[in-house]
Design a protein around this motif. Structure first.
Motif, PDB file in Angstrom:
ATOM      1  N   ARG A   1      28.962   5.030 104.717  1.00 48.01           N
ATOM      2  CA  ARG A   1      30.030   6.011 104.952  1.00 48.01           C
ATOM      3  C   ARG A   1      31.319   5.312 105.386  1.00 48.01           C
ATOM      4  N   THR A   2      31.190   4.383 106.314  1.00 43.55           N
ATOM      5  CA  THR A   2      32.364   3.688 106.841  1.00 43.55           C
ATOM      6  C   THR A   2      33.042   2.877 105.748  1.00 43.55           C
ATOM      7  N   MET A   3      32.242   2.187 104.947  1.00 41.15           N
ATOM      8  CA  MET A   3      32.823   1.391 103.866  1.00 41.15           C
ATOM      9  C   MET A   3      33.561   2.261 102.862  1.00 41.15           C
ATOM     10  N   LEU A   4      32.989   3.416 102.537  1.00 43.26           N
ATOM     11  CA  LEU A   4      33.647   4.317 101.594  1.00 43.26           C
ATOM     12  C   LEU A   4      34.956   4.825 102.171  1.00 43.26           C
ATOM     13  N   LYS A   5      34.923   5.242 103.418  1.00 41.35           N
ATOM     14  CA  LYS A   5      36.148   5.728 104.072  1.00 41.35           C
ATOM     15  C   LYS A   5      37.201   4.633 104.112  1.00 41.35           C
ATOM     16  N   ASN A   6      36.811   3.438 104.519  1.00 42.54           N
ATOM     17  CA  ASN A   6      37.772   2.331 104.586  1.00 42.54           C
ATOM     18  C   ASN A   6      38.351   2.010 103.224  1.00 42.54           C
ATOM     19  N   MET A   7      37.498   1.954 102.215  1.00 43.55           N
ATOM     20  CA  MET A   7      37.974   1.614 100.871  1.00 43.55           C
ATOM     21  C   MET A   7      39.006   2.626 100.381  1.00 43.55           C
ATOM     22  N   ILE A   8      38.697   3.899 100.528  1.00 44.71           N
ATOM     23  CA  ILE A   8      39.607   4.927 100.022  1.00 44.71           C
ATOM     24  C   ILE A   8      40.912   4.929 100.806  1.00 44.71           C
ATOM     25  N   GLU A   9      40.830   4.861 102.122  1.00 44.05           N
ATOM     26  CA  GLU A   9      42.052   4.923 102.918  1.00 44.05           C
ATOM     27  C   GLU A   9      42.905   3.674 102.751  1.00 44.05           C
ATOM     28  N   GLN A  10      42.275   2.513 102.692  1.00 45.13           N
ATOM     29  CA  GLN A  10      43.038   1.274 102.603  1.00 45.13           C
ATOM     30  C   GLN A  10      43.691   1.089 101.239  1.00 45.13           C
ATOM     31  N   HIS A  11      43.096   1.620 100.185  1.00 47.94           N
ATOM     32  CA  HIS A  11      43.612   1.412  98.836  1.00 47.94           C
ATOM     33  C   HIS A  11      44.136   2.702  98.205  1.00 47.94           C
ATOM     34  N   TYR A  12      44.396   3.674  99.038  1.00 49.14           N
ATOM     35  CA  TYR A  12      44.796   5.011  98.594  1.00 49.14           C
ATOM     36  C   TYR A  12      46.069   4.994  97.743  1.00 49.14           C
ATOM     37  N   ASN A  13      47.024   4.141  98.071  1.00 46.51           N
ATOM     38  CA  ASN A  13      48.343   4.188  97.440  1.00 46.51           C
ATOM     39  C   ASN A  13      48.418   3.466  96.103  1.00 46.51           C
ATOM     40  N   HIS A  14      47.366   2.773  95.700  1.00 44.42           N
ATOM     41  CA  HIS A  14      47.434   1.973  94.476  1.00 44.42           C
ATOM     42  C   HIS A  14      47.355   2.861  93.234  1.00 44.42           C
ATOM     43  N   PRO A  15      48.393   2.863  92.400  1.00 48.54           N
ATOM     44  CA  PRO A  15      48.348   3.699  91.192  1.00 48.54           C
ATOM     45  C   PRO A  15      47.286   3.247  90.201  1.00 48.54           C
ATOM     46  N   SER A  16      46.858   1.995  90.282  1.00 51.64           N
ATOM     47  CA  SER A  16      45.872   1.480  89.327  1.00 51.64           C
ATOM     48  C   SER A  16      44.491   2.104  89.524  1.00 51.64           C
ATOM     49  N   ILE A  17      44.172   2.521  90.742  1.00 51.84           N
ATOM     50  CA  ILE A  17      42.814   3.011  91.006  1.00 51.84           C
ATOM     51  C   ILE A  17      42.635   4.424  90.467  1.00 51.84           C
ATOM     52  N   MET A  18      41.573   4.602  89.676  1.00 52.33           N
ATOM     53  CA  MET A  18      41.286   5.933  89.127  1.00 52.33           C
ATOM     54  C   MET A  18      39.881   6.403  89.489  1.00 52.33           C
ATOM     55  N   ILE A  19      38.991   5.475  89.895  1.00 50.82           N
ATOM     56  CA  ILE A  19      37.603   5.818  90.200  1.00 50.82           C
ATOM     57  C   ILE A  19      37.194   5.175  91.507  1.00 50.82           C
TER      58      ILE A  19
END
Length: 819
Positions: free
Chosen positions: A401-419
């Motif tokens: 859970r923590t890793m998922l939350k960290n990944m999404i929040e830390q990389h939220y602004n990147h336009p390249s990420i779609m999945i």
């Protein structure tokens, strides 16, 4: 370095009344000591020399960060790679010129469990090797600076000690059953950061746009770091378009609260980010308060993504075939501790190959990687490392859970990420006595819901866990046509069958291994043993080189010749699958793995299109011929010095090119022009059967695309003598550049004929002043390696001295050569 940094800070405070991010963050790369073992306690790391420790044991070595504990042992053919504690230490001059400011260590990644000490005080622990995290050391530093030892024994510097630990642990993800190394060390950047006591910890930029690109919406939310509970502040911010023009500004007072939405705006006809034109906007902001100002910048982009149900993928309202690959954080000589230059080289090579999509396997990757995906135009599937082994207990699940939350929040602004990827091969048991599919489904649903809650704008996905396929938005089954099961000609039918089972289909992981510099005159020979028309998935034991049914992964020749055919077939089929969202070849680069000790390069997964040191294999150019527009032509066989066959026998020459036509020349004579047709397998019709002459041959191609002409040329020998069993070896020095010699061993039969199909194990050794360039995980950088076409190569650093090189191969007399 710190003295000059102090003056920069003073100048900024006196004359600018503000500090930019680059001025308040220092990369801690030098002056570190490293110990590859555990200590009895923190006192052993900080105990001054001469205080009960006259022998200075244990022995520390000087290193720079980033640094991986397993830089070389991950591919040592004689060892299991080290999994255990290791220590790093340094001494820092701490000079935070903000009044009541905070001093922070910002880790971009360290594996896998980490403890941080200021002198003897443990200030933090972190679990997880792939997310970013921060440690506030302000109070511990202040306490230590009040002690007498600070000035007397440490001369005004603060000792920082860091313990990393990648020991095996069933309650950790990723599982040690995973097909990659779970590395240890501070293998990404570590930064020393000074901030005021009120600062912006993270800025979330939500950028939305309709498929037509008529209107964009921005929603900005600030997360604050406010340990001293500062109240009011104000913020100034500008939105700057890709041309450098300010399109909107704000200057407003704030009442500080957690995750504060402070700005919503509409942008008419925004410039759209795409894989062909990856334009980005910038948010520049300044948080102003009585205790100091905090400045920062975030990049973002407007783009519209859509995985059509039962259909393809659309970017900004138009179909885009996702042409992808994968990346592990791994490189020759450094393992996970890749430099920024290495990462840039790797990502640029991908883009030059025609990649527009990448799956980051199987964990969050560094900010440098994501930034390059943004700027190069590479769409991203990024996933947490819930990989194999089953499902652990509460500690295990909380980590996910923590890793998922960290990944999404830390990389939220990147336009390249779609999945956002939630897992990989979660149908693979083994870490726990219980393997309960329903419990795995329940937890997968929880992660899926959490991902959508944190970020509703992106899709979720998993690969190879059929009993969870209905949970996520996008699913990738296991299809390894022509490698683990079936023939590569089964690929399209297998994909159609899997496509029919799910709402949204994306095929990630396909391909096969190739031993660089190994080639074959009859690469598809083993296909005659293979059962076709059935399953093409990978199952337990399929990756093994022993036992089980016939399969190319066990019974094939592992030649570059076979893999180029497999890739060629897949790419031609993908061009005629209009419902296909895309596919991603596994992987871009060979990488180290503990579960493949018997591969031709021990402990290496050799499925890459480039070797672990960026050396291109022939397959790189197959992708270029399908995926790129810039005219190119490549004759297959640049690393194939000797071909073989009968006198007068015609042999196939293949040219991989994106040009419309090509003309081939053998020894100066034209053998005709052929037109390219992507559906004419192999080599899109650009193949010729040529009558080589015994001895040296030269093949040249001239290819044309419009008014542009490109050429390529290779030279090789043609051997007509047949050979028997290898009985002898010859070791030669074939090149020397500066102080580095290149050695080559060849295997011969009893008549002295080169054995061109010999795959004997070769073991290089060296005694004397020099040093073998081994443990690189490459075909020419390993002291133990399978021969490729009856030869093997290695380099030696001579160190301007004398050495004796040796080669051992079972059943053949050992040979030596003085260097």
């Amino acid at each position: 370095m710190f003295r000059y940094f102090k003056y920069i800070l003073i100048f900024a405070l006196l004359f600018c009344s503000e500090i930019s991010w680059s001025q308040k963050s220092v990369r801690l790369s030098q002056n570190w000591e490293f110990l590859k073992q555990d200590l009895g306690g923190i006192w052993e790391a900080v105990r001054p020399v001469g205080v009960g420790n006259p022998e200075s044991v244990p022995l520390w070595e000087n290193v720079n960060l980033p640094h991986c504990v397993n830089a070389t042992d991950a591919v040592d053919p004689d060892l299991n790679y080290y999994q255990g504690p290791a220590w790093y230490r340094t001494q820092l001059k701490i000079e935070n010129l903000y009044q009541n400011g905070r001093t922070i260590l910002h880790f971009e990644g360290a594996g896998q469990k980490t403890e941080i000490y200021v002198y003897t005080t443990k200030v933090a622990t972190h679990v997880g090797g792939y997310d970013e995290w921060k440690v506030d050391i302000t109070d511990a530093v202040a306490s230590f600076q009040k002690t007498e030892i600070y000035q007397k024994q440490f001369k005004g510097k603060v000792p920082i000690s860091i313990r990393t630990d990648n020991s095996r642990d069933l309650e950790m993800i990723p599982s040690d059953l995973s097909d990659f190394n779970v590395y240890g060390g501070i293998y990404r950047h570590l930064n020393l950061v000074y901030v005021p006591s009120l600062s912006i910890d993270q800025m979330f930029v939500k950028a939305e746009v309709d498929a037509e690109g008529k209107s964009g919406k921005l929603r900005l939310t600030a997360r604050f770091y406010n340990p001293n509970q500062v109240g009011g502040a104000s913020i100034k911010a500008n939105i700057i378009d890709p041309n450098g023009k300010i399109v909107s500004s704000i200057n407003k007072k704030l009442e500080i609260s957690n995750d504060l939405p402070f700005w919503e705006i509409t942008v008419k006809k925004p410039q759209l980010w795409s894989t062909e034109k990856p334009v980005q906007y910038r948010l520049q902001y300044e948080l102003i308060s009585s205790i100091g100002n905090d400045k920062g910048e975030e990049k973002f982009g407007f783009r519209n993504i859509e995985f059509v149900e039962k259909g393809p993928f659309n970017l900004n309202g138009k179909r885009l075939l996702l042409r992808g690959t994968h990346r592990h954080e791994d490189h020759a000589g450094v393992a996970a501790a890749m430099t920024d230059d290495m990462i840039r080289t790797e990502m640029k090579m991908m883009k030059d190959m025609g990649v527009n999509f990448i799956r980051l396997g199987h964990y969050q990757q560094s900010p440098t990687v994501l930034n390059l995906c943004d700027s190069l135009g590479i769409l991203v599937w990024e996933e947490i490392p819930w990989c194999r082994g089953g499902l652990g207990g509460d500690v295990y699940k909380q980590q996910a859970r923590t890793m998922l939350k960290n990944m999404i929040e830390q990389h939220y602004n990147h336009p390249s990420i779609m999945i956002w990827g939630l897992g990989n091969e979660n149908d693979w048991p083994g870490d726990f006595p219980e393997f309960d599919k329903e419990k795995i489904r329940t937890f997968m649903k929880e992660l899926n819901d959490l991902s959508h809650k944190l970020d509703a704008s992106r899709y979720t996905a998993i690969r190879r866990c059929d009993f969870c396929a209905d949970i996520v938005d996008v699913y990738s089954p296991s299809i390894w046509a022509g490698w683990y099961r079936g023939a590569y000609t089964d690929y399209k039918k297998a994909s159609e069958d899997e496509f029919a089972k799910v709402k949204r289909f994306l095929h990630v992981e396909w391909g096969g291994d190739s031993h660089a510099m190994r080639h074959s005159e009859n690469p598809d020979k083993a296909l005659s043993k293979i059962k076709t028309g059935g399953k093409t998935d990978e199952r337990a034991g399929d990756a093994s080189l022993y036992g089980g049914g016939a399969r190319i992964s066990k019974d094939g020749d592992w030649s570059e010749s076979y893999i180029t055919n497999l890739i060629d077939w897949h790419l031609k089929e993908q061009e005629n699958m209009p419902w296909l969202s895309g596919a991603a070849y596994w992987p871009f680069k060979d990488f180290s793995t503990p579960v493949r000790p018997d591969n031709p390069v021990p402990y290496m997964n050799q499925k890459g299109v480039v070797e672990r040191d960026f050396t291109k294999k022939e397959s790189y150019y197959v992708f270029q011929s399908y995926w790129t527009d810039k005219p190119m032509a490549h004759i297959y066989g640049h690393s194939w010095p000797v071909r073989w066959g009968g006198i007068g026998e015609e042999k196939m020459v293949k040219v991989y090119s994106n040009c419309s036509e090509a003309e081939i020349f053998l020894n100066g004579k034209s053998f005709g022009i052929k037109k390219r047709n992507s559906q004419d397998f192999p080599a899109a019709g650009l193949r010729w059967n040529l009558p080589f002459v015994k001895g040296e041959n030269t093949v040249k191609v001239i290819a044309k695309k419009g008014n542009v002409r490109v050429t390529d040329e290779i030279k090789f020998n043609y051997q007509t003598e047949k050979w028997g069993k290898p009985v002898s070896m010859v070791l030669s020095k074939i090149a020397q550049q500066d102080d580095v010699a290149t050695l080559e061993v060849k295997l011969f039969d009893s008549k002295g004929i080169l054995c061109l199909d010999a795959i004997n194990w070769i073991n290089f050794g060296l005694t004397g002043d020099g040093k073998l360039s081994d443990n690189m995980g490459t075909s020419s950088g390993s002291r133990k390696v399978q021969a490729y076409n009856g030869r093997a190569i290695i380099k030696v650093k001579l160190n301007k001295g004398k050495s004796i090189a040796s080669v051992v191969s079972e059943g053949i007399p050992t040979v030596f050569r003085e260097l």
